[in-house]
Design an enzyme around this catalytic site. Structure first.
Site, short mmCIF file in Angstrom:
data_model
loop_
_atom_site.label_atom_id
_atom_site.label_comp_id
_atom_site.label_asym_id
_atom_site.label_seq_id
_atom_site.Cartn_x
_atom_site.Cartn_y
_atom_site.Cartn_z
N LYS A 1 -3.76 3.63 -2.58
CA LYS A 1 -5.02 4.32 -2.84
C LYS A 1 -4.94 5.73 -2.28
CE LYS A 1 -7.61 0.01 -2.43
NZ LYS A 1 -8.59 -0.74 -1.62
N MET B 1 -7.69 9.48 8.93
CA MET B 1 -8.11 9.97 7.61
C MET B 1 -9.14 11.09 7.74
SD MET B 1 -8.51 6.14 5.97
CE MET B 1 -9.44 5.54 7.41
N ASP C 1 0.81 -1.21 0.00
CA ASP C 1 0.00 0.00 0.00
C ASP C 1 0.85 1.27 0.00
OD1 ASP C 1 -2.35 -1.37 -0.09
OD2 ASP C 1 -2.81 -1.18 2.05
#
Length: 253
Positions: free
Chosen positions: A57, A171, A35
């Protein structure tokens, strides 16, 4: 002959915070799907002929969509390979590791889950902030900060969260105004201390502190961006006593 899949947490950023088992998995893997927040230094431990597949991502730029990741995991394991799915933090903390494990079980592919240190605990620790403390916090929650009421995506129980001593938001920089407003609306004091930790545990770590009522403006003033951990609670005040990690100075442009 079926291969094997390791779903591994790479830790919060600092390469030495990887577990010993995680390192072993990197060293023996034939294929590594990694990732965006995985420290690139960890990949130097891979075999010389290991295939590295980026699955990062970020807004507007996905290395591989989740369904494609599932397909590659199954496909490579069915070729008899040792496959490593390497995720930032812990694979079961907002990492979709459980979804990938379910796909593997459905395909009758053996797998192992290797936990990792999650940023919600590690980033505050590097900033000198314990998430629990005998004098300040007996409860702790980790929360995704994505949901927005105006988009009908907010599924959080704000009334319950406002009663928890320490809340770590993942996030959440882009949603900070909604977060602070919601917590205050449901009873959290406007003067509750808040810490914002950018690139926690890495050489680029930067921490700012403030109050719940004004932290959104502080984030804007200091131009904080992801990856960032936001910690809300009285434990933030402990930073003044035990901050230990030397952070680089960041000047505003």
């Amino acid at each position: 002959m079926s291969g094997y899949v390791y779903i591994v947490g790479a830790g919060p950023g600092a390469p030495k915070l990887l577990t010993i088992r995680g390192l072993e998995c990197i060293q023996q893997a034939d294929v590594i799907l990694y990732d965006r927040l995985v420290n690139p230094e960890l990949l130097t431990h891979a075999k010389a002929d290991a295939e590295l597949i980026y699955c990062g991502k970020e807004p507007g730029n996905h290395g591989l969509i989740q369904d494609e990741i599932h397909r590659v995991l199954v496909e490579q394991a069915n070729l008899g390979k040792q496959v490593l799915r390497l995720k930032g933090g812990d694979p079961f903390v907002f990492g979709r590791g459980a979804e990938e494990a379910a796909i593997l079980r459905k395909a009758n592919i053996p797998f192992e889950i290797v936990p990792g240190i999650t940023a919600g605990i590690a980033a505050p620790a590097y900033a000198g902030i314990p998430v629990t403390h005998r004098d300040h916090a007996a409860s702790f929650a980790i929360v995704t900060g994505h949901g927005r009421a105006e988009k009908e995506q907010d599924f959080l129980n704000w009334a319950a969260l406002a009663q928890i001593d320490t809340v770590a938001f993942y996030m959440s920089v882009g949603n900070i105004a909604h977060i602070t407003k919601s917590l205050i609306t449901y009873g959290k004091s406007e003067t509750t201390p808040v810490a914002v930790i950018e690139w926690g545990t890495t050489e680029n770590q930067r921490t700012i502190t403030g109050k719940l009522a004004t932290i959104a403006q502080d984030i804007q003033n200091h131009r904080i961006s992801n990856p960032t951990m936001i910690l809300v609670g009285d434990v933030v005040s402990v930073r003044e006593q035990i901050a230990w990690f030397v952070e680089k100075e960041h000047k505003l442009c």
